[in-house]
Structure formats: C-alpha cells, structure tokens
Design an enzyme around this catalytic site. Structure first.
Site, mmCIF file in Angstrom:
data_model
loop_
_atom_site.group_PDB
_atom_site.id
_atom_site.type_symbol
_atom_site.label_atom_id
_atom_site.label_comp_id
_atom_site.label_asym_id
_atom_site.label_seq_id
_atom_site.Cartn_x
_atom_site.Cartn_y
_atom_site.Cartn_z
ATOM 1 N N CYS A 116 45.516 66.121 80.271
ATOM 2 C CA CYS A 116 45.165 67.581 79.749
ATOM 3 C C CYS A 116 43.704 67.786 80.066
ATOM 4 O O CYS A 116 43.181 67.799 81.022
ATOM 5 C CB CYS A 116 45.896 68.085 78.580
ATOM 6 S SG CYS A 116 45.992 69.768 78.495
ATOM 7 N N HIS A 140 51.581 65.681 78.237
ATOM 8 C CA HIS A 140 51.447 65.436 76.742
ATOM 9 C C HIS A 140 52.643 64.652 76.324
ATOM 10 O O HIS A 140 53.851 65.098 76.698
ATOM 11 C CB HIS A 140 51.226 66.568 75.807
ATOM 12 C CG HIS A 140 49.810 66.956 75.940
ATOM 13 N ND1 HIS A 140 48.707 66.269 75.586
ATOM 14 C CD2 HIS A 140 49.451 68.405 76.076
ATOM 15 C CE1 HIS A 140 47.648 67.027 75.635
ATOM 16 N NE2 HIS A 140 48.078 68.240 76.007
#
Length: 478
Positions: A334, A439
C-alpha cells in the site's frame, strides 16, 4: 462491557476472549465499540452492498464470535493523520464534514448513529460484548463521551474494569478510576480484572479484599502475563519482546525488518508472521535495525508523503535502496508500494508531493476519493526472490488514497517492470523488489505455505484457546 484504567490495559484482548467464550457456550454474540482511534482498519461489507472500514479489534472480535463483521460493530473510527488531526469514518464511510469539525463538537452529531447501531445489535443478538476506550474516568472528556459510560448507561451494561498490573499501581488505578465515576456509573461496575500478572496470585492478598471493602466491587479474575498469545495487538501498540517465533529444530531463523514510520497503518496484518516458527520481526526505526535483515517490508501508511520524508530523515531510504540493490528481498504494501516508485504526485493536496525511492518505475497520483475494497486476488508469474508467490490466489483488502501506474519514461530508459496483478502489484526486473496494494497478504494460508513451507497458528485455534482461558479465570463470575 470491558472498560480499562488506561489504554493498553487489555480491553481488546479481554473483549475478544469473552466473545469466543460466549460463542462456545452457544450464544449468539456480537462485539461493539462505539469509537475507535486507530490506523489499524479492516474492510467489511455494508448493508447497501458496498464496503466500509471498521477498527481491526472489532473485526477480530466478530471472527471470535463466529459472526460476519459489520460496520455497526464500530460505528465511529478515527484514523490519525497527524498529531492533532484525524480522518473521521462514520458507519464505514469517510465523513469530510465530521473530519473538518472540532472534535469536541462531534459527540452530538455522531451519538444518534452510535446508539442506533448498538440498539440494532442488541435486538439481533443475545449477548453484545462492548469495549470501551482509554479510561472511563477522564473528567475532561466526560461531557463529550460517546464511547465509555454513556454507552454503558445506554445499554445498562454489566461492566468489568481491567488494569495492567505489570505497569505498577494497579490497585490505585482501579480505585481511582472507580472513585472518579458518579454513583450511577459506579453501580455499573460489577468486577475488577488484574491483567498481565507475573507471579503467585496469592501474594496479592490482602489487597483484593481491601479494594472490595472500599468499593463493594470484587476482583473477579487475575490474568497472567501472556506472551505470543496469537491475537494482533490493537491501536498501533506492538511489543518488540513479543515479535519472534522460536525456530524449530534444525530450522534457520529468518529476520524480517518492518519499517515503523510514525503513521504506520494496518500493522496488525503482520501478526501472522509473528506466529510462524523461525521468523523474527524487527520494527526498524534506524538504519542499524536493518543490519542482518533477510527481508525488508515497507508497510502501509496513513500519511505516505510525510512518512517518506521521515524515512529520508532517518537515513532509512539509503539503507533500503542498498538492500534492494544488493539483490535482497524488499516488499512494499500500500503506502510502501507508493514509496518504492519514482514519485508521488498530489494535485488535490491530499498528502503532498514527494519523490519516491525510485526502486520501481511507478508513479502514484493521490486522489480525494479513497479506495476501500475486499476481494479475491491472484498473482501472476513472478521471477526472482518472490517467485514462490507465482499463481497464488488469496483474499485481501485495499484501503488507499491514490492510484499507481507504470512510469513510461523510466521504462523507455530501460528499467524493467513485472506486472503481477493488473494495476495492483508489480515487481522489478530482478524480482527481488515486490510492491502491492494487498493488505492481509500474510493472513492467507496459501501465501504462508508458499513462502515458509508451513502454516501459522490459525486464528480459530487462538480463539478456542482464549475461550478456555476465560473459563478458567472467570469460572465464578460466568
């Protein structure tokens, strides 16, 4: 309801354990926390078929309860973006209006949604296990409280007050917290819990009896210090002493260094690595912390540009690049993905412009709209250090502000890039630098088996152990 004398007293762990215990007794149970302040968030489905964010603690509590995580279980989430500023997420969605509002003014605006969510859960479930926040006796906050005693009074909750005895002053903490509450709230406190105790509990006498004489509230449990209990830590709290899994006989220890920048987010996703035998996690804040690391991970960030500036100020940027240029594995997740690219461009003034580390020919453009999504993904062929992940399918979630694309100028200049999953994952030509928006990657059994050849302890096994522990420690109360 589980209240605490301080943050970090053990509220989240105890609430999760109670959810697991009530489930084991056959009850329909749901967790609830009115307001969470954390950059550890999970993506869950919303009633309208979309996706929203809740705090990770309530996500795991829902799993412990055996129910589908729901935005109602954490109606208000505050995600710190700076020391004096948080993004406000109400019922799973970012609210620009509430984010801009002075925090003392928010309570009247958010309380109706909080009360409605709690009432709905109480209607649908036989038991609701509520978690408080910080301390219920912060007298400067009582008039604007939406997470502690106001919730307890609304639900007429039976409250436990837990304290961390390892910090010292536990009985003073319990008595002082109880004494600062008004009589109507004191009446809701049904038991005290001593958490993280090391030693013979009989040596605590006569303090528990004296405390009960003063307050009329019994000490209902003394919970021992539990290391490596397997549950992700909440609210960004992690303990380096609990970050290593012992190696099996004949197994080499693998050191994984995770860059711990100030606005690190979603660090709970690395609990699965802690549970893998032979993995040692290092939370790196200095270049010296990277010495001897087998892998370096750049995790998510709530303030990517600011954390990248911090990375450079610490000299960590050069250390990461040296590790990568030596052919050693680097993973960016991310915000970490965004940092590994050539540049961060911010036309909407979301996070600020910033040159990237330049390890991948990528450019990220920040947007005001946040991507919040959960789904099933599969990585394509990957050459090099991360080749074990080729073709692996897994579930994961995305929470990011910004979209990333290959940077044509660097590609034209000869820098190689391996697309691994559409516009969500790439590796460099050598295959030792991998970046993705996923994630929860390490929470996939398939990923762990591909990387380590083994499985970590499952969350279900962790929950079952917690339920048994509650049965042992709270046998008289429950």
């Amino acid at each position: 309801m589980v209240l605490g004398t301080t943050s970090g007293a053990g509220k989240s762990w105890l609430a999760t354990a109670l959810c697991a215990w009530y489930k084991a007794q056959g009850y329909r149970v749901a967790p609830f926390k009115a307001q969470n302040m954390s950059n550890n968030a999970r993506v869950v489905a919303t009633p309208d078929g979309g996706y929203g964010e809740i705090g990770s603690a309530q996500y795991f509590q829902a799993l412990a309860a055996g129910v589908q995580p729901d935005v109602r279980m954490n109606p208000l989430l505050l995600k710190p973006e700076a020391d004096t500023h948080s993004q406000v997420v109400l019922m799973g969605q970012v609210s620009a209006e509430l984010t801009a509002m002075a925090w003392r003014e928010r309570s009247n605006h958010v309380w109706p949604a909080i009360a409605k969510a709690l009432d709905a859960l109480r209607h649908e479930y036989e038991v609701v296990v509520i978690e408080g926040a910080g301390s219920p006796a912060e007298i400067n906050l009582s008039h604007s409280d939406v997470v502690n005693m106001r919730v307890a009074r609304h639900g007429n909750a039976h409250c436990l007050l837990v304290t961390d005895i390892d910090r010292g002053g536990a009985f003073a903490h319990l008595y002082g917290t109880w004494a600062l509450l008004p009589a109507c709230d004191q009446a809701l406190i049904k038991g005290f819990v001593l958490n993280k105790f090391r030693g013979d509990a009989q040596l605590l006498a006569p303090a528990p009896a004296m405390l009960e004489e003063l307050t009329g509230v019994p000490v209902v449990a003394t919970i021992p210090m539990l290391r490596n209990h397997g549950l992700p830590e909440e609210d960004g709290v992690f303990d380096d002493r609990m970050a290593s899994g012992a190696a099996l006989p004949g197994q080499a220890m693998r050191t994984i260094a995770i860059i711990a920048y100030p606005r690190i987010s979603n660090l709970d996703e690395f609990q699965a690595l802690k549970n893998v035998p032979g993995v040692r996690l290092v939370w790196a804040r200095d270049p010296r912390d990277l010495v001897g690391a087998d892998w370096i991970i750049l995790p998510g960030s709530k303030a990517t540009s600011a954390d990248l500036r911090w990375l450079r100020a610490q000299g960590l940027d050069q250390a990461v690049c040296a590790h990568a240029n030596a052919g050693q594995p680097v993973l960016g997740i991310c915000g970490g993905l965004q940092m590994l690219g050539e540049s961060l461009i911010d036309p909407e003034d979301v996070m600020g412009n910033q040159p990237g580390l330049g390890l991948l020919p990528l450019v990220t453009v920040f947007e005001t709209q946040k991507t919040v999504q959960f789904g099933a993904y599969q990585l394509g062929p990957i050459n090099g250090s991360w080749s074990a992940l080729s073709g692996i399918a897994f579930d994961a979630y995305e929470i990011h502000q910004g979209q990333t694309r290959p940077y044509e100028a660097m590609l034209t200049a000869g820098m190689q890039l391996q697309p691994c999953c559409g516009q969500l994952a790439w590796a460099n030509g050598a295959g030792n630098v991998l970046a993705c928006y996923f994630h929860g990657l390490f929470e996939s059994p398939a990923v762990l088996h591909a990387l380590f050849g083994m499985q970590a302890v499952s969350l279900q096994a962790v929950f079952e152990t917690m339920a048994l522990q509650v049965q042992a420690w709270f046998s008289e109360m429950v």
